[in-house]
Write a protein that holds these residues in place. Structure first.
Motif, PDB file in Angstrom:
ATOM      1  N   LYS A   2       0.021  17.889   0.022  1.00 53.58           N
ATOM      2  CA  LYS A   2       1.020  16.893  -0.357  1.00 53.58           C
ATOM      3  C   LYS A   2       2.419  17.498  -0.433  1.00 53.58           C
ATOM      4  O   LYS A   2       2.604  18.614  -0.907  1.00 53.58           O
ATOM      5  N   VAL A   3       3.383  16.703   0.007  1.00 51.73           N
ATOM      6  CA  VAL A   3       4.790  17.043  -0.170  1.00 51.73           C
ATOM      7  C   VAL A   3       5.162  16.574  -1.576  1.00 51.73           C
ATOM      8  O   VAL A   3       4.996  15.401  -1.908  1.00 51.73           O
ATOM      9  N   GLU A   4       5.608  17.490  -2.414  1.00 52.16           N
ATOM     10  CA  GLU A   4       5.952  17.173  -3.800  1.00 52.16           C
ATOM     11  C   GLU A   4       7.295  16.445  -3.864  1.00 52.16           C
ATOM     12  O   GLU A   4       8.134  16.605  -2.972  1.00 52.16           O
ATOM     13  N   PRO A   5       7.521  15.646  -4.931  1.00 55.60           N
ATOM     14  CA  PRO A   5       8.817  14.959  -5.093  1.00 55.60           C
ATOM     15  C   PRO A   5       9.975  15.960  -5.058  1.00 55.60           C
ATOM     16  O   PRO A   5       9.908  17.018  -5.682  1.00 55.60           O
ATOM     17  N   GLY A   6      11.005  15.640  -4.291  1.00 52.60           N
ATOM     18  CA  GLY A   6      12.177  16.495  -4.175  1.00 52.60           C
ATOM     19  C   GLY A   6      12.018  17.661  -3.211  1.00 52.60           C
ATOM     20  O   GLY A   6      12.942  18.444  -3.022  1.00 52.60           O
ATOM     21  N   HIS A  10       9.437  23.060   3.580  1.00 52.55           N
ATOM     22  CA  HIS A  10       9.165  23.919   2.426  1.00 52.55           C
ATOM     23  C   HIS A  10       7.749  23.697   1.901  1.00 52.55           C
ATOM     24  O   HIS A  10       7.089  24.639   1.460  1.00 52.55           O
ATOM     25  N   ALA A  11       7.283  22.451   1.962  1.00 49.05           N
ATOM     26  CA  ALA A  11       5.935  22.126   1.484  1.00 49.05           C
ATOM     27  C   ALA A  11       4.867  22.852   2.301  1.00 49.05           C
ATOM     28  O   ALA A  11       3.898  23.359   1.733  1.00 49.05           O
ATOM     29  N   VAL A  12       5.034  22.908   3.625  1.00 49.50           N
ATOM     30  CA  VAL A  12       4.007  23.560   4.449  1.00 49.50           C
ATOM     31  C   VAL A  12       3.958  25.066   4.156  1.00 49.50           C
ATOM     32  O   VAL A  12       2.882  25.651   4.091  1.00 49.50           O
ATOM     33  N   ILE A  13       5.094  25.676   3.916  1.00 42.47           N
ATOM     34  CA  ILE A  13       5.118  27.105   3.558  1.00 42.47           C
ATOM     35  C   ILE A  13       4.394  27.312   2.223  1.00 42.47           C
ATOM     36  O   ILE A  13       3.548  28.206   2.098  1.00 42.47           O
ATOM     37  N   ARG A  14       4.706  26.486   1.230  1.00 45.55           N
ATOM     38  CA  ARG A  14       4.078  26.594  -0.087  1.00 45.55           C
ATOM     39  C   ARG A  14       2.574  26.350  -0.013  1.00 45.55           C
ATOM     40  O   ARG A  14       1.770  27.107  -0.564  1.00 45.55           O
ATOM     41  N   GLU A  15       2.179  25.278   0.682  1.00 45.01           N
ATOM     42  CA  GLU A  15       0.759  24.926   0.762  1.00 45.01           C
ATOM     43  C   GLU A  15      -0.064  26.014   1.457  1.00 45.01           C
ATOM     44  O   GLU A  15      -1.172  26.321   1.034  1.00 45.01           O
ATOM     45  N   MET A  59       0.848  -1.185   0.000  1.00 43.44           N
ATOM     46  CA  MET A  59       0.000   0.000   0.000  1.00 43.44           C
ATOM     47  C   MET A  59       0.887   1.239   0.000  1.00 43.44           C
ATOM     48  O   MET A  59       1.855   1.322   0.730  1.00 43.44           O
ATOM     49  N   ASN A  60       0.546   2.209  -0.839  1.00 43.89           N
ATOM     50  CA  ASN A  60       1.327   3.431  -0.976  1.00 43.89           C
ATOM     51  C   ASN A  60       1.172   4.331   0.247  1.00 43.89           C
ATOM     52  O   ASN A  60       0.097   4.411   0.817  1.00 43.89           O
ATOM     53  N   THR A  61       2.278   4.997   0.601  1.00 47.38           N
ATOM     54  CA  THR A  61       2.244   5.994   1.668  1.00 47.38           C
ATOM     55  C   THR A  61       2.424   7.363   1.041  1.00 47.38           C
ATOM     56  O   THR A  61       3.340   7.575   0.245  1.00 47.38           O
ATOM     57  N   LEU A  62       1.530   8.280   1.383  1.00 47.06           N
ATOM     58  CA  LEU A  62       1.566   9.641   0.862  1.00 47.06           C
ATOM     59  C   LEU A  62       1.952  10.581   1.998  1.00 47.06           C
ATOM     60  O   LEU A  62       1.309  10.587   3.047  1.00 47.06           O
ATOM     61  N   ASP A  63       3.018  11.359   1.789  1.00 43.02           N
ATOM     62  CA  ASP A  63       3.427  12.358   2.778  1.00 43.02           C
ATOM     63  C   ASP A  63       2.627  13.636   2.572  1.00 43.02           C
ATOM     64  O   ASP A  63       2.591  14.202   1.467  1.00 43.02           O
ATOM     65  N   VAL A  64       1.969  14.079   3.648  1.00 43.58           N
ATOM     66  CA  VAL A  64       1.162  15.291   3.641  1.00 43.58           C
ATOM     67  C   VAL A  64       1.600  16.137   4.834  1.00 43.58           C
ATOM     68  O   VAL A  64       1.772  15.616   5.938  1.00 43.58           O
ATOM     69  N   CYS A  65       1.794  17.428   4.618  1.00 44.58           N
ATOM     70  CA  CYS A  65       2.173  18.323   5.710  1.00 44.58           C
ATOM     71  C   CYS A  65       0.959  19.145   6.117  1.00 44.58           C
ATOM     72  O   CYS A  65       0.017  19.320   5.341  1.00 44.58           O
ATOM     73  N   CYS A  66       0.966  19.632   7.351  1.00 42.45           N
ATOM     74  CA  CYS A  66      -0.092  20.535   7.800  1.00 42.45           C
ATOM     75  C   CYS A  66       0.479  21.542   8.784  1.00 42.45           C
ATOM     76  O   CYS A  66       1.514  21.309   9.399  1.00 42.45           O
ATOM     77  N   ALA A  67      -0.221  22.672   8.887  1.00 37.04           N
ATOM     78  CA  ALA A  67       0.238  23.771   9.733  1.00 37.04           C
ATOM     79  C   ALA A  67      -0.725  24.000  10.886  1.00 37.04           C
ATOM     80  O   ALA A  67      -1.922  24.150  10.673  1.00 37.04           O
TER      81      ALA A  67
END
Length: 135
Positions: free
Chosen positions: A42-46, A51-56, A1-9
């Protein structure tokens, strides 16, 4: 089963009787529609989670946050995948207030009110850690 990394603030606002915390109510028709969540995505590849939480947050709320520290990541199983929710305690930069660009509405809530809101399942575990730190 795939694991998806998700960030939250978890965006705190200082207040005289203890910090207030931002909750975002999801729109009808979305996954976990009309439940509250901590905004993020979602945390994008790379990309790293910080950085993902700031962008999101810039995309979802139209404002800038400064991630102060990471809280304990939470694993949440859904029928088709596992989500690893990576929460960050964040400070709001003073240049702009959050706007509900992708949510039904937003609010800053007291500890007592936070406990009464209907939260998305994974976010409940993140909220529990924050509440324990703010007894």
């Amino acid at each position: 089963m795939n694991t998806l990394d998700v960030c939250c603030a978890l965006i705190e606002l200082p207040a005289a009787r203890g910090p207030l915390l931002l909750g975002a109510k999801k729109k009808t028709g979305q996954s976990n529609g009309l439940l509250y969540e901590f905004p993020g995505g979602k945390v994008e590849p790379g990309e790293n989670a910080r950085h993902a939480v700031i962008r999101e947050i810039r995309e979802e709320l139209g404002c800038t946050v400064f991630p102060v520290r990471m809280l304990t990541p939470v694993r949440h199983r859904e029928p088709e995948r596992i989500i690893r929710l990576i929460p960050f305690l964040c400070r709001l930069e003073l240049c702009a207030l959050p706007r509900p660009l992708e949510h039904e509405n937003l609010g800053f809530f007291s500890r007592r009110t936070l406990e009464e809101l209907p939260w998305a399942p994974a976010d409940r575990l993140v909220l529990k850690e924050w509440l324990e730190e703010h007894r």
